[in-house]
Design a protein around this motif. Structure first.
Motif, PDB file in Angstrom:
ATOM      1  N   VAL A 234      17.608  26.137   8.811  1.00 46.52           N
ATOM      2  CA  VAL A 234      18.520  25.882   7.688  1.00 46.52           C
ATOM      3  C   VAL A 234      19.910  25.915   8.194  1.00 46.52           C
ATOM      4  CG1 VAL A 234      19.426  26.940   5.454  1.00 46.52           C
ATOM      5  CG2 VAL A 234      16.871  26.630   5.949  1.00 46.52           C
ATOM      6  N   LYS A 235      20.300  26.992   9.088  1.00 42.73           N
ATOM      7  CA  LYS A 235      21.557  27.112   9.599  1.00 42.73           C
ATOM      8  C   LYS A 235      21.957  25.861  10.220  1.00 42.73           C
ATOM      9  CE  LYS A 235      24.465  30.116  12.400  1.00 42.73           C
ATOM     10  NZ  LYS A 235      24.547  31.352  13.277  1.00 42.73           N
TER      11      LYS A 235
ATOM     12  N   ARG B 104      15.260  22.328   0.765  1.00 40.63           N
ATOM     13  CA  ARG B 104      13.772  22.096   0.604  1.00 40.63           C
ATOM     14  C   ARG B 104      13.043  23.193   1.263  1.00 40.63           C
ATOM     15  NH1 ARG B 104      14.588  16.645   0.867  1.00 40.63           N
ATOM     16  NH2 ARG B 104      14.394  16.540   3.077  1.00 40.63           N
ATOM     17  N   ILE B 105      13.665  23.817   2.464  1.00 39.07           N
ATOM     18  CA  ILE B 105      13.300  24.806   3.466  1.00 39.07           C
ATOM     19  C   ILE B 105      13.386  25.952   2.679  1.00 39.07           C
ATOM     20  CG2 ILE B 105      13.286  26.094   5.410  1.00 39.07           C
ATOM     21  CD1 ILE B 105      14.423  23.307   6.825  1.00 39.07           C
ATOM     22  N   ASP B 106      14.590  26.290   2.029  1.00 42.23           N
ATOM     23  CA  ASP B 106      14.721  27.661   1.614  1.00 42.23           C
ATOM     24  C   ASP B 106      16.017  27.171   0.068  1.00 42.23           C
ATOM     25  OD1 ASP B 106      15.997  30.142   0.818  1.00 42.23           O
ATOM     26  OD2 ASP B 106      16.813  30.636   2.396  1.00 42.23           O
ATOM     27  N   PRO B 107      14.987  26.752  -1.051  1.00 39.54           N
ATOM     28  CA  PRO B 107      15.481  26.624  -2.366  1.00 39.54           C
ATOM     29  C   PRO B 107      16.608  27.691  -2.937  1.00 39.54           C
ATOM     30  CG  PRO B 107      13.205  26.559  -2.199  1.00 39.54           C
ATOM     31  CD  PRO B 107      13.718  27.031  -1.030  1.00 39.54           C
ATOM     32  N   GLU B 108      16.746  28.832  -2.431  1.00 42.31           N
ATOM     33  CA  GLU B 108      17.378  29.893  -2.912  1.00 42.31           C
ATOM     34  C   GLU B 108      18.826  30.076  -2.004  1.00 42.31           C
ATOM     35  OE1 GLU B 108      17.116  30.750  -5.853  1.00 42.31           O
ATOM     36  OE2 GLU B 108      15.651  29.390  -5.908  1.00 42.31           O
ATOM     37  N   ASN B 109      19.056  29.387  -0.876  1.00 44.57           N
ATOM     38  CA  ASN B 109      19.994  29.575   0.070  1.00 44.57           C
ATOM     39  C   ASN B 109      21.475  29.159  -0.509  1.00 44.57           C
ATOM     40  OD1 ASN B 109      21.892  28.293   2.502  1.00 44.57           O
ATOM     41  ND2 ASN B 109      20.288  29.624   3.409  1.00 44.57           N
TER      42      ASN B 109
END
Length: 182
Positions: free
Chosen positions: A123-124, A151-156
């Protein structure tokens, strides 16, 4: 007669005393492992129980103590890893998760922690690439990277903020300027 009796007693007692000392040495690492475990020093307890098992591989108490100490050491390391992960010290957290797996190769908490860290790295990387593309005015490519991150981390939270920033920039770009309409 008395000297021969004393000599006979010494000859009989010597093996008994030596046997007791050897037996005591075999159980000392077990006791040490138990003490260390009660103090919460599980990695040290593992080493003590390993020594006890090395001295007497058939010692059931030592083998059971080793198994318990290994499970507890893994749990303790995972908890420490989770604390470091919350503090965003992902490299250190990953090292603790990997160390936990040396004690319990199937520890679900350690495996999940390593998976979270790997996802966070991806994500980063996607958000860094999105920012670079935004700086170059490549709005659609940047938006695709942000969507991939979400999509990988919806709450990011940083990804959500970047998505919002992109929406504002794209809307500003799409809106005709006053100079164009005059």
């Amino acid at each position: 007669m008395i000297t021969s009796l004393i000599g006979a007693i010494r000859r009989l007692l010597l093996p008994v005393v030596l046997g007791s000392l050897v037996a005591g040495c075999l159980y000392f690492p077990v006791e040490k492992g138990e003490e260390l475990g009660q103090e919460g020093r599980w990695e040290e307890a593992v080493r003590a129980f390993q020594e006890a098992v090395k001295q007497d591989p058939r010692n059931t108490e030592a083998r059971l103590g080793l198994a318990r100490a290994m499970m507890e050491a893994a749990d303790q390391l995972v908890k420490q890893g989770q604390e470091l992960e919350r503090a965003e010290r992902l490299g250190d957290a990953g090292a603790l998760y990997r160390r936990a797996l040396t004690y319990n190769g199937e520890h679900q908490g350690a495996l999940a922690g390593l998976e979270r860290i790997a996802r966070a790295a991806v994500v980063k990387e996607k958000l860094t690439r999105a920012r670079d593309r935004m700086a170059q005015g490549e709005w659609r490519a940047a938006q695709a990277d942000v969507q991939a991150a979400l999509r990988i981390d919806p709450e990011n939270i940083p990804a959500k903020a970047l998505r919002q920033e992109l929406a504002v920039k794209r809307a500003a770009e799409a809106a005709p300027s006053r100079l164009d309409t005059d």
